[in-house]
Design an enzyme around this catalytic site. Sequence first.
Site, short mmCIF file in Angstrom:
data_model
loop_
_atom_site.label_atom_id
_atom_site.label_comp_id
_atom_site.label_asym_id
_atom_site.label_seq_id
_atom_site.Cartn_x
_atom_site.Cartn_y
_atom_site.Cartn_z
N LYS A 4 -17.38 -29.86 -24.41
CA LYS A 4 -16.20 -29.22 -25.00
C LYS A 4 -15.02 -29.49 -24.08
O LYS A 4 -14.86 -28.85 -23.04
CB LYS A 4 -16.44 -27.72 -25.16
N ASP A 6 -11.39 -29.76 -22.39
CA ASP A 6 -10.36 -28.74 -22.16
C ASP A 6 -9.01 -29.43 -22.08
O ASP A 6 -8.51 -29.75 -21.00
CB ASP A 6 -10.66 -27.98 -20.87
N ARG A 25 -2.80 -30.03 -33.53
CA ARG A 25 -3.55 -29.27 -34.53
C ARG A 25 -2.73 -28.12 -35.10
O ARG A 25 -2.88 -27.74 -36.25
CB ARG A 25 -4.84 -28.72 -33.91
N GLU A 61 -9.16 -35.22 -28.32
CA GLU A 61 -8.55 -34.38 -27.29
C GLU A 61 -7.81 -35.25 -26.28
O GLU A 61 -8.36 -36.22 -25.74
CB GLU A 61 -9.65 -33.58 -26.57
N TYR A 113 -13.39 -37.12 -31.07
CA TYR A 113 -14.59 -36.32 -31.28
C TYR A 113 -14.96 -36.12 -32.75
O TYR A 113 -15.99 -35.54 -33.06
CB TYR A 113 -14.51 -34.96 -30.57
N LYS A 178 -23.18 -30.03 -33.07
CA LYS A 178 -22.77 -30.32 -34.43
C LYS A 178 -23.95 -30.82 -35.26
O LYS A 178 -24.79 -31.57 -34.75
CB LYS A 178 -21.68 -31.42 -34.44
N LYS A 202 -20.05 -21.80 -24.52
CA LYS A 202 -19.20 -21.96 -23.34
C LYS A 202 -19.99 -21.71 -22.06
O LYS A 202 -21.01 -21.02 -22.06
CB LYS A 202 -18.00 -21.01 -23.42
N CYS A 296 2.85 9.17 -25.33
CA CYS A 296 3.27 7.77 -25.27
C CYS A 296 4.30 7.59 -24.16
O CYS A 296 5.27 8.34 -24.09
CB CYS A 296 3.88 7.36 -26.62
N CYS A 299 7.97 6.63 -26.11
CA CYS A 299 8.74 7.57 -26.95
C CYS A 299 8.34 9.03 -26.75
O CYS A 299 8.91 9.92 -27.38
CB CYS A 299 8.58 7.19 -28.43
N CYS A 314 -0.34 5.94 -29.99
CA CYS A 314 0.91 6.70 -30.08
C CYS A 314 1.08 7.16 -31.52
O CYS A 314 0.92 6.38 -32.46
CB CYS A 314 2.08 5.82 -29.66
N CYS A 320 8.88 4.85 -32.45
CA CYS A 320 8.54 4.37 -31.10
C CYS A 320 9.15 2.98 -30.92
O CYS A 320 8.82 2.05 -31.66
CB CYS A 320 7.04 4.32 -30.91
#
Length: 565
Positions: A4, A6, A25, A61, A113, A178, A202, A296, A299, A314, A320
């Site tokens: 995979k 990067d 993409r 990639e 790929y 795949k 991963k 909150c 606010c 909140c 807010c």
Amino acid sequence: AEPKLDGLAISLMYESGRLIRAVTRGDGQRGENVSHSVRTIRSIPLTLSGDHAGVLEVRGEVFFPVEAFDAWNQRALDEGGKLFANPRNAAAGSIRLLDPLITAQRPLAFFAYSIGFTEGYSLPETHFDVMSWLKDCGMPVCPENARVDDLAGCLSYYESLAERRAGLAYDIDGVVFKVDSLAQQNQLGFVSRAPRWAIARKFPAQEELTRVNAIDIQVGRTGALTPVARLEPVQVGGVTVTNATLHNQDEIERKDVRVGDSVIVRRAGDVIPEVVSVVLERRPANTETFLMPDHCPVCNSAAVRSDDQAVLRCSGGLICAAQQKEAIKHFASRKAMDIDGLGDRLVNQMIDNSLISSVADLYALTMDQIESLDRMGEKSAANLHAAIDVSRGGSMARLLFALGIREVGETTARSLAEHFGSMQSLTDAEPDELEAIDDIGPIVAGHVHEFFSDDRNLVLIGRLRQLGIEKPFIVVEQAGSTPGELPLSGQTYVLTGKLTQFTRDQASERLLALGAKVSGSVSRKTSAVIAGEAAGSKRTKAESLGVPIWSEDDLASLLSDSEAK
């Protein structure tokens, strides 16, 4: 099985073997044209080897090789220049540069790929063999790609690559498995934009030690109060991390995170920073347990928690300022109403200067008001004013997503628009009617019904209509009182190839407004496939199934006739 990579996903379009276009993409439907930069990457062939007479889309990639990245940063350091944070950001930033001469100086690389749509090609029947064929065409393909036979083979490949990860010439963050058969890939199809025939596993996230300097509370678009740890800056997986979410009070109590603690942090999925654990032996004396506020911080409205949820919210709603800002930023975002040029800085200015307090106020802004903002010239103001005006033509699906209804993402918004056909029909729907829609369960149905039962939201929607957003409301007036009476109810269409009379989004939205469904895959239930220029595998499948194939002119006639009814 494949590494995979990067980097930055790119689609390359070849006609008769010559590279004619390269795009990112993007959101899966629209990307940036980066042909000027991609043409400078030496490993990407401008002309494919062999005989080519059709259209071929190659997906892959772009990445910055590790050794080249280190050398580049060292040179920048020696010359007093700016350093890149990591190879991934370096690759993405280099491709998006406007000057290709600068991109050409950077030693980027590319691995293919997969392929997208094709026309005029008779390709191998498996993914692995297609990659081998692309390599013969002169296209770079990752040498680590492999065929594996079963689950044990997948596990063995993953473990082997994890051991060798640090020694590879490029950054990877996991493995992609795949289905090899292209016919089975086609049969499995996609869910939303994700393929059913591929899955990523991963590698474990990288972890580092740092210190918690403070814990702040952020107020989100839906009013959720989220504790955020402000950290001593630390490098995690090549990225400088200064903040990490602590999620909610339950999570803080479970991990017992306190200001002053030394903590282990990681980037979940190599993306989102999170605190893994506290190193208790390093805890300073006199630290205090952190408690979430009961009001909150923006606010001062009461903070409330539902019995079945861990999140504190909140109760101020649109009074807010934090929720106002986040709601408007979301409303204007690309996948919502797509108001080009309206970024965080401008939204903050508009609210701080009391020009707007809700999304509807955007459509009442004058040129003079926009020009009054800091660093806003006449031309920029005119462009933003025009972008706001263009967004009035947004579809019902876009508006539903833009309104920020809890649990309603792009896909759910489209399903609601397809089923009900108009905002009025959806407003009148009861929870059981909502649950009858595929993929909508009782929780989402409850959120939708609650949103449309709130008079404040109905007033907001009514004001949007008064200010020129008509599409989500006009269908019922033209076509009848129920979604079933819409001209194209029960029909399903598939769009493929390049359309010239309108964009894919425009065609889809007009079909959806008329009651049709727009699908990404062809089946025997498909009413027709609209084939534009360079239509590929979807047209081929339609021919094999006997599904009617229409031209863009046929689509234009259908839309014109149906909208006139």
